[in-house]
Design a protein around this motif. Structure first.
Motif, short mmCIF file in Angstrom:
data_model
loop_
_atom_site.label_atom_id
_atom_site.label_comp_id
_atom_site.label_asym_id
_atom_site.label_seq_id
_atom_site.Cartn_x
_atom_site.Cartn_y
_atom_site.Cartn_z
N GLY A 11 -7.57 11.37 -8.57
CA GLY A 11 -7.15 12.06 -7.15
C GLY A 11 -8.16 12.26 -6.20
O GLY A 11 -8.33 12.97 -5.22
N SER A 12 -9.12 11.15 -5.91
CA SER A 12 -10.18 10.88 -5.15
C SER A 12 -9.58 10.95 -3.81
O SER A 12 -10.03 11.11 -2.58
CB SER A 12 -11.22 10.06 -5.21
N HIS A 131 -2.22 1.27 -1.17
CA HIS A 131 -2.13 0.22 -2.17
C HIS A 131 -3.67 -0.57 -1.88
O HIS A 131 -3.96 -0.91 -0.71
CB HIS A 131 -1.27 -0.69 -1.95
N ILE A 144 -6.98 -4.74 -7.52
CA ILE A 144 -8.38 -4.64 -7.22
C ILE A 144 -8.98 -5.93 -8.21
O ILE A 144 -9.66 -6.65 -7.49
CB ILE A 144 -9.32 -3.40 -7.47
#
Ligand code: GRF
Length: 220
Positions: A11-12, A131, A144
């Motif tokens: 949840g950053s 995204h 990533i």
């Protein structure tokens, strides 16, 4: 302006939205619900610390507790929880679950659908998704890592992150905000990832503000 945020992890990005509330970056906005599909999502703690109501609904327990129900039924359930809050915007911030069309029909349906009471309801609530790659570059999971590998092979010169409108094809909606993120030769993936997440925290706020502004102008 009422925002609902869907999360699955730390949840950053949710935290970035919370920190931006009622600042010039995200004026006149409130997060009215954080919904997670993972009980252990640290984002639920972040919401609780910010006195934001939370909800939890995971797919597997739902299917186990409702024999015969499908993934679509689950998505419809998620949609109902969301729509009940009458949000102006739904943000998928690290929501690790591919939404079926059913969810979009109920939330941003642009066509009438029967509600529980048989009355036709139509919601046009914008849904945006974060995204960690450039449009069309690395759709789907592990973007990533895949971008980092492509860079190592010399296939790409940089990567990026984007927030896009959610449509039925995964990560293919019209971009709202796109930012390039450079990768440095020889740098470990961790430092690329750290730089990329920082960009995500900025664009998630910019995208929410931009779409809410559009909503406001439409409603005016
Ligand atoms: C972000 O990298 C997002 O792009 C991806 O999952 C991550 C969520 O991070 N979908 P957090 O839960 O917001 O910290």
């Amino acid at each position: 302006r009422r925002i609902v945020v869907l999360i699955s992890g730390s949840g950053s990005n949710l935290q970035a939205l919370i920190d931006a509330l009622n600042t010039p970056a995200l004026p006149d906005a409130q997060i009215i619900l954080v919904l997670s599909n993972r009980k252990a999502a640290y984002g639920l703690q972040r919401a609780a610390q910010a006195n934001i109501p939370t909800a939890y609904l995971a797919l597997q327990p739902y299917l186990k507790n409702n024999p015969g129900k499908t993934r679509e039924d689950y998505d419809a359930e998620v949609a109902k929880i969301v729509v009940k809050e009458k949000p102006d915007l739904v943000v998928l911030a690290g929501w690790m679950h591919i939404m079926s069309e059913k969810f979009l029909e109920l939330v941003d349906g642009r066509k009438g659908l029967k509600g529980d009471d048989g009355v036709e309801v139509t919601h046009n609530i914008p849904v945006i998704n974060l995204h960690p790659a450039l449009p069309g570059a690395f759709d789907g999971a592990h973007a990533i890592e895949r971008a980092y590998e492509a860079f190592q092979k010399g296939e790409i010169a940089h990567s990026g992150a984007m927030v896009h409108r959610v449509v039925k094809d995964v990560d293919r909606g019209e971009p709202v905000i796109v930012r390039e993120v450079p990768i440095e030769k020889g740098e470990p993936i961790e430092s690329f990832e750290e730089r990329l997440h920082k960009v995500e925290h900025e664009i998630i706020v910019q995208a929410a503000a931009k779409v809410l502004e559009e909503v406001k102008s439409v409603q005016r």
